[in-house]
Write an enzyme that holds these catalytic residues in place. Sequence first.
Site, PDB file in Angstrom:
ATOM      1  CD  GLN A 168      -2.473  -1.259   2.718  1.00  0.00           C
ATOM      2  OE1 GLN A 168      -3.457  -0.600   3.023  1.00  0.00           O
ATOM      3  NE2 GLN A 168      -1.890  -2.092   3.560  1.00  0.00           N
ATOM      4  CG  ASN A 169       4.088   1.245   2.393  1.00  0.00           C
ATOM      5  OD1 ASN A 169       2.985   1.442   2.920  1.00  0.00           O
ATOM      6  ND2 ASN A 169       5.042   0.565   2.989  1.00  0.00           N
ATOM      7  CG  ASP A 204       7.809   3.951   0.927  1.00  0.00           C
ATOM      8  OD1 ASP A 204       7.994   2.967   0.182  1.00  0.00           O
ATOM      9  OD2 ASP A 204       7.544   3.834   2.142  1.00  0.00           O
ATOM     10  CG  HIS A 258      -3.029   2.665  -1.714  1.00  0.00           C
ATOM     11  ND1 HIS A 258      -3.040   2.519  -0.345  1.00  0.00           N
ATOM     12  CD2 HIS A 258      -4.138   2.020  -2.165  1.00  0.00           C
ATOM     13  CE1 HIS A 258      -4.108   1.818   0.018  1.00  0.00           C
ATOM     14  NE2 HIS A 258      -4.780   1.492  -1.066  1.00  0.00           N
ATOM     15  CB  CYS A 309      -3.367  14.475 -16.552  1.00  0.00           C
ATOM     16  SG  CYS A 309      -4.768  15.553 -16.888  1.00  0.00           S
ATOM     17  CB  SER A 340      -4.033   0.075  10.640  1.00  0.00           C
ATOM     18  OG  SER A 340      -4.401   0.752   9.454  1.00  0.00           O
ATOM     19  CG  ASN A 352       0.820  -4.049  13.258  1.00  0.00           C
ATOM     20  OD1 ASN A 352       1.188  -3.322  14.164  1.00  0.00           O
ATOM     21  ND2 ASN A 352       0.037  -3.630  12.273  1.00  0.00           N
ATOM     22  N   PRO A 353       3.428  -4.582  15.695  1.00  0.00           N
ATOM     23  CG  PRO A 353       4.811  -2.724  16.052  1.00  0.00           C
ATOM     24  CD  PRO A 353       4.138  -3.503  14.979  1.00  0.00           C
ATOM     25  CD  GLU A 354       0.325  -0.753  19.054  1.00  0.00           C
ATOM     26  OE1 GLU A 354      -0.678  -1.093  19.741  1.00  0.00           O
ATOM     27  OE2 GLU A 354       1.352  -0.244  19.532  1.00  0.00           O
TER      28      GLU A 354
HETATM   29  C1  BJW Z   1       4.557  -1.354  12.376  1.00  0.00           C
HETATM   30  C2  BJW Z   1       5.745  -0.758  12.710  1.00  0.00           C
HETATM   31  C3  BJW Z   1       6.880  -1.515  12.517  1.00  0.00           C
HETATM   32  C4  BJW Z   1       4.216   0.676  13.084  1.00  0.00           C
HETATM   33  N1  BJW Z   1       6.785  -2.756  12.040  1.00  0.00           N
HETATM   34  N2  BJW Z   1       4.484  -2.583  11.910  1.00  0.00           N
HETATM   35  C5  BJW Z   1     -15.192  -1.219   2.442  1.00  0.00           C
HETATM   36  C6  BJW Z   1     -15.483  -1.002   3.765  1.00  0.00           C
HETATM   37  C7  BJW Z   1     -15.303   0.248   4.336  1.00  0.00           C
HETATM   38  C8  BJW Z   1     -14.833   1.327   3.573  1.00  0.00           C
HETATM   39  C9  BJW Z   1     -14.534   1.102   2.265  1.00  0.00           C
HETATM   40  C10 BJW Z   1     -14.714  -0.150   1.716  1.00  0.00           C
HETATM   41  N3  BJW Z   1     -14.322  -0.076   0.412  1.00  0.00           N
HETATM   42  C11 BJW Z   1     -13.898   1.178   0.154  1.00  0.00           C
HETATM   43  C12 BJW Z   1     -14.037   1.930   1.252  1.00  0.00           C
HETATM   44  C13 BJW Z   1     -13.671   3.378   1.361  1.00  0.00           C
HETATM   45  C14 BJW Z   1     -12.200   3.600   1.612  1.00  0.00           C
HETATM   46  C15 BJW Z   1     -11.821   2.939   2.931  1.00  0.00           C
HETATM   47  O1  BJW Z   1     -11.296   1.860   2.997  1.00  0.00           O
HETATM   48  N4  BJW Z   1     -12.064   3.641   4.020  1.00  0.00           N
HETATM   49  C16 BJW Z   1     -11.750   3.107   5.355  1.00  0.00           C
HETATM   50  C17 BJW Z   1     -10.715   3.999   6.034  1.00  0.00           C
HETATM   51  C18 BJW Z   1     -13.034   3.020   6.133  1.00  0.00           C
HETATM   52  N5  BJW Z   1     -11.394   3.075   0.520  1.00  0.00           N
HETATM   53  C19 BJW Z   1     -11.176   3.768  -0.586  1.00  0.00           C
HETATM   54  O2  BJW Z   1     -11.677   4.858  -0.776  1.00  0.00           O
HETATM   55  C20 BJW Z   1     -10.307   3.121  -1.658  1.00  0.00           C
HETATM   56  N6  BJW Z   1     -10.960   3.170  -2.905  1.00  0.00           N
HETATM   57  C21 BJW Z   1     -11.954   2.358  -3.219  1.00  0.00           C
HETATM   58  O3  BJW Z   1     -12.343   1.493  -2.477  1.00  0.00           O
HETATM   59  O4  BJW Z   1     -12.508   2.573  -4.469  1.00  0.00           O
HETATM   60  C22 BJW Z   1     -13.781   2.012  -4.741  1.00  0.00           C
HETATM   61  C23 BJW Z   1     -14.794   3.081  -4.361  1.00  0.00           C
HETATM   62  C24 BJW Z   1     -14.872   4.204  -5.126  1.00  0.00           C
HETATM   63  C25 BJW Z   1     -15.823   5.159  -4.792  1.00  0.00           C
HETATM   64  C26 BJW Z   1     -16.631   4.997  -3.684  1.00  0.00           C
HETATM   65  C27 BJW Z   1     -16.483   3.853  -2.890  1.00  0.00           C
HETATM   66  C28 BJW Z   1     -15.564   2.885  -3.244  1.00  0.00           C
HETATM   67  C29 BJW Z   1      -9.008   3.908  -1.839  1.00  0.00           C
HETATM   68  C30 BJW Z   1      -8.165   3.912  -0.638  1.00  0.00           C
HETATM   69  C31 BJW Z   1      -6.938   4.801  -0.857  1.00  0.00           C
HETATM   70  C32 BJW Z   1      -6.124   4.973   0.401  1.00  0.00           C
HETATM   71  N7  BJW Z   1      -5.210   6.047   0.220  1.00  0.00           N
HETATM   72  C33 BJW Z   1      -4.225   6.307   1.228  1.00  0.00           C
HETATM   73  C34 BJW Z   1      -3.417   7.549   0.802  1.00  0.00           C
HETATM   74  C35 BJW Z   1      -2.465   7.178  -0.344  1.00  0.00           C
HETATM   75  C36 BJW Z   1      -1.671   8.318  -0.832  1.00  0.00           C
HETATM   76  C37 BJW Z   1      -0.806   8.948   0.236  1.00  0.00           C
HETATM   77  O5  BJW Z   1      -0.051   8.288   0.954  1.00  0.00           O
HETATM   78  O6  BJW Z   1      -0.859  10.153   0.352  1.00  0.00           O
HETATM   79  O7  BJW Z   1      -3.359   5.173   1.380  1.00  0.00           O
HETATM   80  S1  BJW Z   1      -4.902   6.512   2.862  1.00  0.00           S
HETATM   81  C38 BJW Z   1      -3.608   5.688   3.711  1.00  0.00           C
HETATM   82  O8  BJW Z   1      -4.121   4.479   4.334  1.00  0.00           O
HETATM   83  C39 BJW Z   1      -2.628   5.239   2.630  1.00  0.00           C
HETATM   84  C40 BJW Z   1      -2.272   3.858   3.101  1.00  0.00           C
HETATM   85  O9  BJW Z   1      -1.750   3.097   2.025  1.00  0.00           O
HETATM   86  C41 BJW Z   1      -3.549   3.348   3.662  1.00  0.00           C
HETATM   87  C42 BJW Z   1      -3.386   2.191   4.619  1.00  0.00           C
HETATM   88  O10 BJW Z   1      -2.660   2.578   5.737  1.00  0.00           O
HETATM   89  P1  BJW Z   1      -1.611   1.574   6.397  1.00  0.00           P
HETATM   90  O11 BJW Z   1      -0.509   1.312   5.432  1.00  0.00           O
HETATM   91  O12 BJW Z   1      -2.302   0.417   6.948  1.00  0.00           O
HETATM   92  O13 BJW Z   1      -0.968   2.512   7.516  1.00  0.00           O
HETATM   93  P2  BJW Z   1      -1.490   2.797   9.008  1.00  0.00           P
HETATM   94  O14 BJW Z   1      -0.816   4.020   9.482  1.00  0.00           O
HETATM   95  O15 BJW Z   1      -2.957   2.765   9.087  1.00  0.00           O
HETATM   96  O16 BJW Z   1      -0.971   1.544   9.841  1.00  0.00           O
HETATM   97  C43 BJW Z   1       0.411   1.321  10.082  1.00  0.00           C
HETATM   98  C44 BJW Z   1       0.532   0.069  10.907  1.00  0.00           C
HETATM   99  O17 BJW Z   1       1.907  -0.222  11.057  1.00  0.00           O
HETATM  100  C45 BJW Z   1      -0.057   0.189  12.319  1.00  0.00           C
HETATM  101  O18 BJW Z   1      -0.928  -0.910  12.550  1.00  0.00           O
HETATM  102  C46 BJW Z   1       1.167   0.099  13.237  1.00  0.00           C
HETATM  103  O19 BJW Z   1       0.908  -0.598  14.443  1.00  0.00           O
HETATM  104  C47 BJW Z   1       2.127  -0.661  12.385  1.00  0.00           C
HETATM  105  N8  BJW Z   1       3.531  -0.415  12.651  1.00  0.00           N
HETATM  106  N9  BJW Z   1       5.455   0.529  13.210  1.00  0.00           N
HETATM  107  C48 BJW Z   1       5.542  -3.239  11.765  1.00  0.00           C
HETATM  108  N10 BJW Z   1       8.090  -0.990  12.854  1.00  0.00           N
HETATM  109 ZN    ZN Z   2      -4.767  15.308 -19.223  1.00  0.00          ZN
END
Ligand code: BJW
Ligand code: ZN
Length: 270
Positions: free
Chosen positions: A119-120, A122, A137, A145, A208, A232-234
């Site tokens: 999902q990263n 970077d 992502h 664009c 998460s 995951n630590p959590e």
């Molecule tokens: C460690 C550690 C260490 C710390 N070692 N671990 C079904 C149900 C409910 C909602 C939805 C659904 N389907 C779609 C949705 C809506 C929405 C969604 O999911 N919302 C929820 C939040 C409720 N999803 C979307 O909108 C997606 N699109 C989609 O579904 O399209 C169809 C659609 C279209 C129109 C209408 C409806 C549906 C798109 C999602 C895009 C997410 N974008 C982001 C930003 C990306 C760009 C950017 O970075 O700027 O992506 S949001 C952000 O969250 C980013 C991440 O990739 C993503 C996930 O986060 P991640 O990676 O899990 O990070 P954290 O911080 O949450 O967790 C880190 C973890 O690491 C923690 O648990 C720590 O404990 C752990 N950790 N240190 C190991 N050392």
């Molecule tokens: Zn264009």
Amino acid sequence: MTGAPANIIVGNQVGRTYLAAMTNELVEIMLNCRRCAVLTGAGISAESGVPTFRGKQGLWKEFKPEELATMSAFMANPNIVWQWYNWRRELMGKVEPNPGHQALAELEDMFTDFTLITQNIDGLHRQAGSKNILELHGNIHRNKCAECNQHVAAQTDIDPDNIPTCEQCGGRIRPDVVWFGEMLDNDIISTAFRVSEESDVFLSIGTSAVVHPAASLPMMAKRSGATLIEINPERTPLTELADFYVSARSGEFLPPLVEQLRGRRTDPKA
Ligand code: BJW
Ligand code: ZN
């Protein structure tokens, strides 16, 4: 049922002796499986210095996702969105892969069938040497664009007060990442679903597991018979579904795990 994963491995005991004693079963499974899929999230890059989103020090404590990571935010305040992405792009351009990324790159070479789903945005997995990567992502080092989705070749810094426009349609240039409410690339997510379904072992690392559709992948793998391992630590919504829950940092657990597998797997790539 109040869920508890079948096996819990606690991070503060991670170490060579501990791994040898406590994770034999996990290692045996990793030695004998054929198809391995891995899902990573922001946590794997945390040890490189990239902030996560959720949790005490996550980006969403300081910034509002709906004001920065949605198309409507970009339409309303493209300069603010670009300031935020410039800051993150610069940060992500400076950091280096950590031992967790490196261990996954080595793990890939032990399998004929291995997919790293991240999902990263970077790019650190590729920098660490991983090859078969699905970036769900997008990637912060690319632009596209906002209107016609055409990728833009040159990746110089964007001036937030003078955002360049698309040569083809005149639309504004935006980072090539997936915002909330946006569809993921169809080929990428379809492949991710297929490899998850087909996997024998699925590792969910540093996520998460709340953002969909990414969060559905480990669930789908488990439903299709894979052994699900969470690192995951959590705890997360996935923890009670997992066959193994490793409460540890990825950079601490993955290198000794890979060390246990080194030279012992039977289907190394030619
Ligand atoms: C460690 C550690 C260490 C710390 N070692 N671990 C079904 C149900 C409910 C909602 C939805 C659904 N389907 C779609 C949705 C809506 C929405 C969604 O999911 N919302 C929820 C939040 C409720 N999803 C979307 O909108 C997606 N699109 C989609 O579904 O399209 C169809 C659609 C279209 C129109 C209408 C409806 C549906 C798109 C999602 C895009 C997410 N974008 C982001 C930003 C990306 C760009 C950017 O970075 O700027 O992506 S949001 C952000 O969250 C980013 C991440 O990739 C993503 C996930 O986060 P991640 O990676 O899990 O990070 P954290 O911080 O949450 O967790 C880190 C973890 O690491 C923690 O648990 C720590 O404990 C752990 N950790 N240190 C190991 N050392
Ligand atoms: Zn264009």
